[in-house]
Design a protein around this motif. Sequence first.
Motif, mmCIF file in Angstrom:
data_model
loop_
_atom_site.group_PDB
_atom_site.id
_atom_site.type_symbol
_atom_site.label_atom_id
_atom_site.label_comp_id
_atom_site.label_asym_id
_atom_site.label_seq_id
_atom_site.Cartn_x
_atom_site.Cartn_y
_atom_site.Cartn_z
ATOM 1 N N ALA A 195 0.744 -1.102 -0.039
ATOM 2 C CA ALA A 195 -0.157 -0.142 -0.242
ATOM 3 C C ALA A 195 0.779 1.154 0.233
ATOM 4 C CB ALA A 195 -1.144 -0.053 1.136
ATOM 5 N N VAL A 196 2.140 1.113 0.560
ATOM 6 C CA VAL A 196 2.751 2.408 0.890
ATOM 7 C C VAL A 196 3.147 2.753 -0.858
ATOM 8 C CG1 VAL A 196 5.312 3.364 1.317
ATOM 9 C CG2 VAL A 196 3.966 2.050 2.802
ATOM 10 N N ASN A 197 3.436 1.842 -1.718
ATOM 11 C CA ASN A 197 3.589 2.253 -3.069
ATOM 12 C C ASN A 197 2.597 3.187 -3.752
ATOM 13 O OD1 ASN A 197 5.973 1.088 -3.951
ATOM 14 N ND2 ASN A 197 4.929 -0.949 -3.223
ATOM 15 N N LEU A 198 1.138 2.692 -3.396
ATOM 16 C CA LEU A 198 0.171 3.563 -3.791
ATOM 17 C C LEU A 198 0.192 5.060 -3.083
ATOM 18 C CD1 LEU A 198 -2.681 1.120 -4.030
ATOM 19 C CD2 LEU A 198 -1.682 2.230 -5.871
ATOM 20 N N GLU A 199 0.783 5.077 -1.732
ATOM 21 C CA GLU A 199 0.566 6.468 -1.140
ATOM 22 C C GLU A 199 1.898 7.363 -1.590
ATOM 23 O OE1 GLU A 199 0.441 5.353 3.190
ATOM 24 O OE2 GLU A 199 -1.058 3.941 2.806
ATOM 25 N N VAL A 200 2.725 6.873 -2.029
ATOM 26 C CA VAL A 200 3.838 7.799 -2.974
ATOM 27 C C VAL A 200 3.180 8.196 -3.892
ATOM 28 C CG1 VAL A 200 6.119 7.830 -3.906
ATOM 29 C CG2 VAL A 200 5.787 6.404 -1.693
ATOM 30 N N LEU A 201 2.528 7.468 -4.613
ATOM 31 C CA LEU A 201 1.589 7.905 -5.950
ATOM 32 C C LEU A 201 0.538 9.161 -5.574
ATOM 33 C CD1 LEU A 201 0.901 4.942 -8.136
ATOM 34 C CD2 LEU A 201 2.287 6.798 -8.621
ATOM 35 N N THR A 202 -0.234 8.712 -4.515
ATOM 36 C CA THR A 202 -1.323 9.797 -4.177
ATOM 37 C C THR A 202 -0.774 10.969 -3.614
ATOM 38 O OG1 THR A 202 -1.562 8.672 -1.900
ATOM 39 C CG2 THR A 202 -3.199 7.905 -3.844
ATOM 40 N N PHE A 203 0.298 10.988 -2.901
ATOM 41 C CA PHE A 203 1.215 12.059 -2.520
ATOM 42 C C PHE A 203 1.411 12.961 -3.654
ATOM 43 C CE2 PHE A 203 5.103 14.357 -1.896
ATOM 44 C CZ PHE A 203 4.773 15.111 -0.487
ATOM 45 N N ASN A 204 2.216 12.462 -4.531
ATOM 46 C CA ASN A 204 2.539 13.169 -5.855
ATOM 47 C C ASN A 204 1.358 13.729 -6.617
ATOM 48 O OD1 ASN A 204 5.492 12.844 -5.452
ATOM 49 N ND2 ASN A 204 5.299 10.827 -6.190
ATOM 50 N N VAL A 205 0.378 12.910 -6.523
ATOM 51 C CA VAL A 205 -0.856 13.369 -7.478
ATOM 52 C C VAL A 205 -1.273 14.891 -6.625
ATOM 53 C CG1 VAL A 205 -3.436 12.969 -7.708
ATOM 54 C CG2 VAL A 205 -1.396 11.324 -8.304
ATOM 55 N N CYS A 206 -1.279 14.613 -5.150
ATOM 56 C CA CYS A 206 -1.907 15.782 -4.323
ATOM 57 C C CYS A 206 -0.784 16.856 -4.064
ATOM 58 C CB CYS A 206 -2.400 15.148 -3.055
ATOM 59 S SG CYS A 206 -3.738 14.125 -3.439
ATOM 60 N N ARG A 209 -0.669 20.872 -3.645
ATOM 61 C CA ARG A 209 -1.217 21.615 -2.326
ATOM 62 C C ARG A 209 -0.145 21.980 -1.308
ATOM 63 N NH1 ARG A 209 -5.185 17.160 -0.085
ATOM 64 N NH2 ARG A 209 -3.112 16.640 0.068
#
Lengths: 210, 210
Positions: A195-206, A209
Amino acid sequence: MKTLKVPEATIIRLSVYSRYLTEVDRKGIITISSGEIAEGVGVSPAQVRKDLAYFGEFGTRGVGYNVKDLRQHLLKILGLSADWSVALVGLGNIGLALSNFKGFVERGFIISSIFDADPNKIGTMIGHVEVQAVEKLEEVVRQNSTQIGIVAVPAAEAQEIVDQLVKANVKAILNFSPVVLNVPPEIELRNVDLAVNLEVLTFNVCAQRY
Amino acid sequence: MKTLKVPEATIIRLSVYSRYLTEVDRKGIITISSGEIAEGVGVSPAQVRKDLAYFGEFGTRGVGYNVKDLRQHLLKILGLSADWSVALVGLGNIGLALSNFKGFVERGFIISSIFDADPNKIGTMIGHVEVQAVEKLEEVVRQNSTQIGIVAVPAAEAQEIVDQLVKANVKAILNFSPVVLNVPPEIELRNVDLAVNLEVLTFNVCAQRY
């Protein structure tokens, strides 16, 4: 040689470069420039040169690198000059995926033993490896001189398994269980949380801000 | 706010801190110090403070952090304030492991569609999700406003799948296929290679030679 602290990102890129050089070598190409490596793997030429510079001088200015030599050198740096014996503990979904993962053998990681607690799985074959009872872990891992343990068991059981792997003298543990594990300082431990791999992506998408 | 380049290692640790705070919050603990977070996750207190400092001031000196507030703030930073819709493409061993991975739902990653090319898999159910033909990918992903695609198909098919995901307007792609993929610059792409994790370990086991 002097001791250098090499960033993990560099180690990961060395792994990527070495795979790319394997491809290039298969095509029969003899020499390659840092620019060509960079283009092949999607980083900057300066990054390639900086990463390689941690380990001394390889190339010849104006000529580039010998593909075979550089590949061999990178594999040696990554500890992949010889095969590693790997014990896989836990045959749930992730364990099963790992047990069938061709990318391990290609890089010299040989799964030499597999353990599970489920009586229905014990005794079955995964490729050429028989699944054994988890109670046999310490004995078998020690007998095989296995250096790496992969832990893919439920979180509640992970520390107990890790303790047994440590007793059996493994040097490194790759942990897929979502729990913080304690190992002696001489053991290399790496935690993989998918799941951490997805969180690095969502961090970057967001990230705009922040 | 100013734009900061946040190291990936920091993002990964923020993810770890937020999980630990979820545990601590469940135990009913109200406040926590950076030292306690550090001990709980196995890093130094200075590292915790440095990582949090990228995003402004959170704690009160001498009191520490409010557990619920800090957890919420970290989830917001990681882009996890709301759920994400995820499309999973490829139901081989890794895809199957991912489709059953409880850690995704816990962090707000909802697999809302699953695709495969195998007629024997199409129409079967994985939890509440029906496996659909890969030909429907673009249409379904667009209809669901799915933001994240997970690619777990054979290397030879990965670029084609990625192109379809891009056409369907995903924002981010997590790739498990061992191949270098091309995406437009506005798409976040992350490659996961399970063997690389082992290579970071073997590098470190062998690191005394450098």
